[in-house]
Write a protein that holds these residues in place. Structure first.
Motif, short mmCIF file in Angstrom:
data_model
loop_
_atom_site.label_atom_id
_atom_site.label_comp_id
_atom_site.label_asym_id
_atom_site.label_seq_id
_atom_site.Cartn_x
_atom_site.Cartn_y
_atom_site.Cartn_z
N ALA A 55 0.85 -1.57 0.18
CA ALA A 55 -0.22 0.12 -0.42
C ALA A 55 0.44 0.85 -0.39
O ALA A 55 0.24 2.13 -1.15
N PHE A 56 1.83 0.87 0.56
CA PHE A 56 3.15 2.56 0.48
C PHE A 56 3.33 2.76 -0.51
O PHE A 56 3.46 3.98 -0.75
N TRP A 88 3.61 9.34 5.28
CA TRP A 88 2.88 8.15 5.62
C TRP A 88 2.64 8.53 6.61
O TRP A 88 1.90 7.91 7.33
N LYS A 89 3.67 8.33 7.51
CA LYS A 89 3.89 8.39 9.06
C LYS A 89 2.66 8.93 9.95
O LYS A 89 1.95 8.78 10.77
N GLU A 95 -7.23 7.79 5.65
CA GLU A 95 -6.75 7.99 4.77
C GLU A 95 -5.75 6.96 3.78
O GLU A 95 -5.71 7.03 2.31
N LYS A 96 -5.33 6.20 4.18
CA LYS A 96 -4.81 5.08 3.89
C LYS A 96 -5.17 4.12 3.52
O LYS A 96 -4.90 3.35 2.42
N VAL A 97 -6.65 3.85 4.00
CA VAL A 97 -7.89 2.50 3.46
C VAL A 97 -7.30 2.78 2.51
O VAL A 97 -7.56 1.78 1.85
N GLN A 98 -8.06 3.59 1.28
CA GLN A 98 -7.85 3.57 -0.28
C GLN A 98 -6.58 2.95 -0.94
O GLN A 98 -6.27 1.62 -1.52
N ILE A 102 -6.59 -0.60 -2.71
CA ILE A 102 -5.75 -1.00 -3.65
C ILE A 102 -4.80 -2.67 -4.36
O ILE A 102 -4.71 -3.33 -4.62
N ALA A 103 -3.92 -2.39 -2.84
CA ALA A 103 -3.03 -3.15 -2.46
C ALA A 103 -3.44 -4.56 -2.60
O ALA A 103 -3.66 -6.11 -2.69
N THR A 104 -4.81 -5.00 -1.29
CA THR A 104 -5.70 -5.66 -1.09
C THR A 104 -6.44 -6.66 -3.00
O THR A 104 -5.71 -8.02 -2.89
#
Length: 134
Positions: A55-56, A88-89, A95-98, A102-104
Motif C-alpha cells: 500500500a505504501f 505516510w507516517k 486516509e490510507k484505506v484507499q 488497492i493493495a488488497t
C-alpha cells in the motif's frame, strides 16, 4: 575444547609467511584473502507472476506526482522517498484505506495468477515425466 598453540609453532608459521628481500631484510607477506565462491542461483522461471507492491508504494506513486508538481526542482529519489515516508507516517488510517484497498485487490489477483501458474507448472512436470517414461 581449547587448542593451545605452542610459541615455536607460531614462529614457524610467520617464517613461512615471510620472505627475505635483496637487502637481507625480512618482508612479511600479506595474507591472501579467500574469495567466496558464488552460490549457484536457482534458475528463475520468467513466467512466474511478480509480487504486487504494498500500500505504501501505491501511495508513493501518487505522492511523487503531487510532490513533483509542487516542487519541480526535486528529482532525487532519496528526497522524494524520505518526504513520502514522513507523510505516510503522519497520515491517519482513514486516509490510507484507499491504498490498502488497492493493495488488497492486487494481492488477490497475484494469488489467483500464482495458483494458475502452479497448476500449469504441475501439469507440465507431469507431462514431462510421462515423456521420459516412454
Amino acid at each position: 575444547m581449547v587448542l593451545k598453540v605452542q610459541q615455536s609453532e607460531g614462529k614457524r608459521r610467520s617464517a613461512r609467511l615471510s620472505s627475505i628481500n635483496a637487502e637481507g631484510k625480512r618482508i612479511v607477506s600479506v595474507k591472501k584473502t579467500i574469495t567466496k565462491q558464488k552460490k549457484k542461483s536457482a534458475r528463475l522461471d520468467s513466467k512466474i507472476p511478480k509480487k504486487p507492491p504494498t500500500a505504501f508504494f501505491y501511495f508513493l506513486e501518487d505522492y511523487r506526482k503531487e510532490l513533483q508538481e509542487q516542487n519541480p526542482g526535486v528529482k532525487q529519489m532519496r528526497e522524494i522517498g524520505r518526504a513520502g515516508g514522513e507523510k505516510w507516517k503522519t497520515m491517519a488510517y482513514e486516509e490510507k484505506v484507499q491504498y490498502y484497498d488497492i493493495a488488497t485487490e492486487k494481492r488477490a489477483e497475484f494469488e489467483k495468477a500464482m495458483a494458475e501458474y502452479a497448476q500449469r507448472k504441475d501439469s507440465k512436470e507431469d507431462d514431462e515425466e510421462e515423456d521420459w517414461s516412454d
